[in-house]
Design a protein around this motif. Structure first.
Motif, PDB file in Angstrom:
ATOM      1  N   VAL A   4       0.877  -1.161   0.000  1.00 50.38           N
ATOM      2  CA  VAL A   4       0.000   0.000   0.000  1.00 50.38           C
ATOM      3  C   VAL A   4       0.919   1.216   0.000  1.00 50.38           C
ATOM      4  O   VAL A   4       1.802   1.335   0.846  1.00 50.38           O
ATOM      5  N   LEU A   5       0.702   2.107  -0.980  1.00 50.18           N
ATOM      6  CA  LEU A   5       1.618   3.221  -1.197  1.00 50.18           C
ATOM      7  C   LEU A   5       1.097   4.534  -0.629  1.00 50.18           C
ATOM      8  O   LEU A   5      -0.038   4.931  -0.891  1.00 50.18           O
ATOM      9  N   ASP A   6       1.974   5.220   0.103  1.00 48.35           N
ATOM     10  CA  ASP A   6       1.729   6.581   0.555  1.00 48.35           C
ATOM     11  C   ASP A   6       2.079   7.517  -0.603  1.00 48.35           C
ATOM     12  O   ASP A   6       2.765   7.124  -1.557  1.00 48.35           O
ATOM     13  N   ALA A   7       1.641   8.760  -0.529  1.00 48.04           N
ATOM     14  CA  ALA A   7       1.899   9.723  -1.607  1.00 48.04           C
ATOM     15  C   ALA A   7       3.382   9.919  -1.870  1.00 48.04           C
ATOM     16  O   ALA A   7       3.786  10.139  -3.010  1.00 48.04           O
ATOM     17  N   SER A   8       4.208   9.805  -0.843  1.00 47.51           N
ATOM     18  CA  SER A   8       5.646  10.047  -1.020  1.00 47.51           C
ATOM     19  C   SER A   8       6.289   9.093  -2.026  1.00 47.51           C
ATOM     20  O   SER A   8       7.284   9.438  -2.654  1.00 47.51           O
ATOM     21  N   VAL A   9       5.710   7.915  -2.221  1.00 48.19           N
ATOM     22  CA  VAL A   9       6.241   6.957  -3.203  1.00 48.19           C
ATOM     23  C   VAL A   9       6.171   7.536  -4.612  1.00 48.19           C
ATOM     24  O   VAL A   9       7.058   7.316  -5.434  1.00 48.19           O
ATOM     25  N   PHE A  10       5.136   8.313  -4.897  1.00 49.47           N
ATOM     26  CA  PHE A  10       4.931   8.841  -6.244  1.00 49.47           C
ATOM     27  C   PHE A  10       5.874   9.999  -6.580  1.00 49.47           C
ATOM     28  O   PHE A  10       5.983  10.389  -7.726  1.00 49.47           O
ATOM     29  N   PHE A  11       6.562  10.515  -5.568  1.00 47.35           N
ATOM     30  CA  PHE A  11       7.519  11.600  -5.797  1.00 47.35           C
ATOM     31  C   PHE A  11       8.940  11.070  -5.941  1.00 47.35           C
ATOM     32  O   PHE A  11       9.877  11.841  -6.073  1.00 47.35           O
ATOM     33  N   THR A  12       9.110   9.751  -5.900  1.00 48.19           N
ATOM     34  CA  THR A  12      10.427   9.128  -6.006  1.00 48.19           C
ATOM     35  C   THR A  12      10.441   8.152  -7.181  1.00 48.19           C
ATOM     36  O   THR A  12       9.422   7.926  -7.819  1.00 48.19           O
ATOM     37  N   GLU A  13      11.570   7.567  -7.395  1.00 48.26           N
ATOM     38  CA  GLU A  13      11.702   6.560  -8.451  1.00 48.26           C
ATOM     39  C   GLU A  13      12.031   5.174  -7.884  1.00 48.26           C
ATOM     40  O   GLU A  13      12.628   4.357  -8.572  1.00 48.26           O
ATOM     41  N   ILE A  14      11.650   4.930  -6.619  1.00 52.15           N
ATOM     42  CA  ILE A  14      11.951   3.619  -6.052  1.00 52.15           C
ATOM     43  C   ILE A  14      11.140   2.552  -6.774  1.00 52.15           C
ATOM     44  O   ILE A  14       9.993   2.782  -7.148  1.00 52.15           O
ATOM     45  N   PRO A  15      11.751   1.402  -7.006  1.00 51.30           N
ATOM     46  CA  PRO A  15      11.005   0.333  -7.683  1.00 51.30           C
ATOM     47  C   PRO A  15       9.975  -0.287  -6.739  1.00 51.30           C
ATOM     48  O   PRO A  15      10.236  -0.475  -5.555  1.00 51.30           O
ATOM     49  N   CYS A  37       2.650  11.551 -13.440  1.00 56.80           N
ATOM     50  CA  CYS A  37       3.203  10.630 -14.443  1.00 56.80           C
ATOM     51  C   CYS A  37       3.553   9.285 -13.803  1.00 56.80           C
ATOM     52  O   CYS A  37       3.274   8.227 -14.372  1.00 56.80           O
ATOM     53  N   ARG A  38       4.150   9.343 -12.619  1.00 54.81           N
ATOM     54  CA  ARG A  38       4.507   8.120 -11.899  1.00 54.81           C
ATOM     55  C   ARG A  38       3.234   7.319 -11.569  1.00 54.81           C
ATOM     56  O   ARG A  38       3.202   6.102 -11.686  1.00 54.81           O
ATOM     57  N   PHE A  39       2.182   8.034 -11.185  1.00 52.55           N
ATOM     58  CA  PHE A  39       0.894   7.382 -10.915  1.00 52.55           C
ATOM     59  C   PHE A  39       0.393   6.665 -12.164  1.00 52.55           C
ATOM     60  O   PHE A  39      -0.059   5.522 -12.095  1.00 52.55           O
ATOM     61  N   GLU A  40       0.452   7.328 -13.316  1.00 55.10           N
ATOM     62  CA  GLU A  40      -0.013   6.724 -14.572  1.00 55.10           C
ATOM     63  C   GLU A  40       0.798   5.474 -14.911  1.00 55.10           C
ATOM     64  O   GLU A  40       0.232   4.458 -15.339  1.00 55.10           O
ATOM     65  N   VAL A  41       2.109   5.537 -14.714  1.00 54.38           N
ATOM     66  CA  VAL A  41       2.975   4.385 -14.993  1.00 54.38           C
ATOM     67  C   VAL A  41       2.613   3.219 -14.071  1.00 54.38           C
ATOM     68  O   VAL A  41       2.479   2.076 -14.512  1.00 54.38           O
ATOM     69  N   LEU A  42       2.445   3.514 -12.787  1.00 61.31           N
ATOM     70  CA  LEU A  42       2.111   2.447 -11.837  1.00 61.31           C
ATOM     71  C   LEU A  42       0.701   1.903 -12.064  1.00 61.31           C
ATOM     72  O   LEU A  42       0.453   0.710 -11.873  1.00 61.31           O
ATOM     73  N   THR A  43      -0.217   2.763 -12.496  1.00 63.37           N
ATOM     74  CA  THR A  43      -1.577   2.300 -12.816  1.00 63.37           C
ATOM     75  C   THR A  43      -1.531   1.327 -13.992  1.00 63.37           C
ATOM     76  O   THR A  43      -2.193   0.281 -13.975  1.00 63.37           O
ATOM     77  N   ALA A  44      -0.722   1.649 -14.991  1.00 59.75           N
ATOM     78  CA  ALA A  44      -0.565   0.751 -16.144  1.00 59.75           C
ATOM     79  C   ALA A  44       0.064  -0.577 -15.727  1.00 59.75           C
ATOM     80  O   ALA A  44      -0.181  -1.610 -16.349  1.00 59.75           O
ATOM     81  N   ALA A  45       0.865  -0.543 -14.648  1.00 61.69           N
ATOM     82  CA  ALA A  45       1.512  -1.759 -14.156  1.00 61.69           C
ATOM     83  C   ALA A  45       0.633  -2.534 -13.174  1.00 61.69           C
ATOM     84  O   ALA A  45       1.058  -3.540 -12.619  1.00 61.69           O
TER      85      ALA A  45
END
Length: 151
Positions: A4-15, A37-45
């Protein structure tokens, strides 16, 4: 293992690997272009966005009262804790108050960039007369601010 991701995950590039979830309130906090953009990438994943259950929110509120963190947890913080509780997931966050309540609830946490928080118990002490209280505010005895202190 679900994350479960907190908002801070979307501001980083951690895998992030495996099943991942977050809450609508976290998505609302993503105002930065990079985070969106990070949200869109993770949503696609495969990232799923869902609301937590009411009964889990109640358990989070009770635990936050016991740890002394209820005054500093936002609605979003409560949401991600409740979702992690519901999914028996690992919570990915750097927020110490969230980690503290998660420890109390038996939720495993993973830090992003900060050192992991150790479980702590807060107390509230009047900055004027020094009396201890159950919650912050103004002291009913002397009127000075009641502040959060480590136990």
């Amino acid at each position: 293992m679900t994350l479960v991701l907190d908002a801070s995950v979307f501001f980083t590039e951690i895998p992030v690997n495996g099943p991942i979830s977050t809450t609508p309130s976290v998505v609302e906090e993503l105002t930065d272009t990079h985070a969106k953009c990070r949200f869109e990438v993770l949503t696609a994943a495969g990232l799923t966005v869902r609301e937590p259950r009411g009964e889990d929110l109640a358990r989070v509120d009770a635990a936050a009262l016991r740890t002394g963190d209820s005054g500093v947890l936002s609605g979003t913080d409560r949401d991600i804790l409740a979702l992690a509780l519901e999914l028996s997931a690992v919570l990915v966050t750097d927020d110490f108050a969230i980690q503290n309540v998660a420890h109390r609830l038996g939720i495993e946490t993973r830090s992003i960039r900060q050192r992991p928080a150790r479980p702590i118990r807060w107390r509230y002490r009047c900055s004027g007369c020094g009396r201890y209280w159950r919650e912050p505010g103004d002291c009913p005895i002397c009127g000075a601010p009641i502040k959060r202190k480590l136990k």
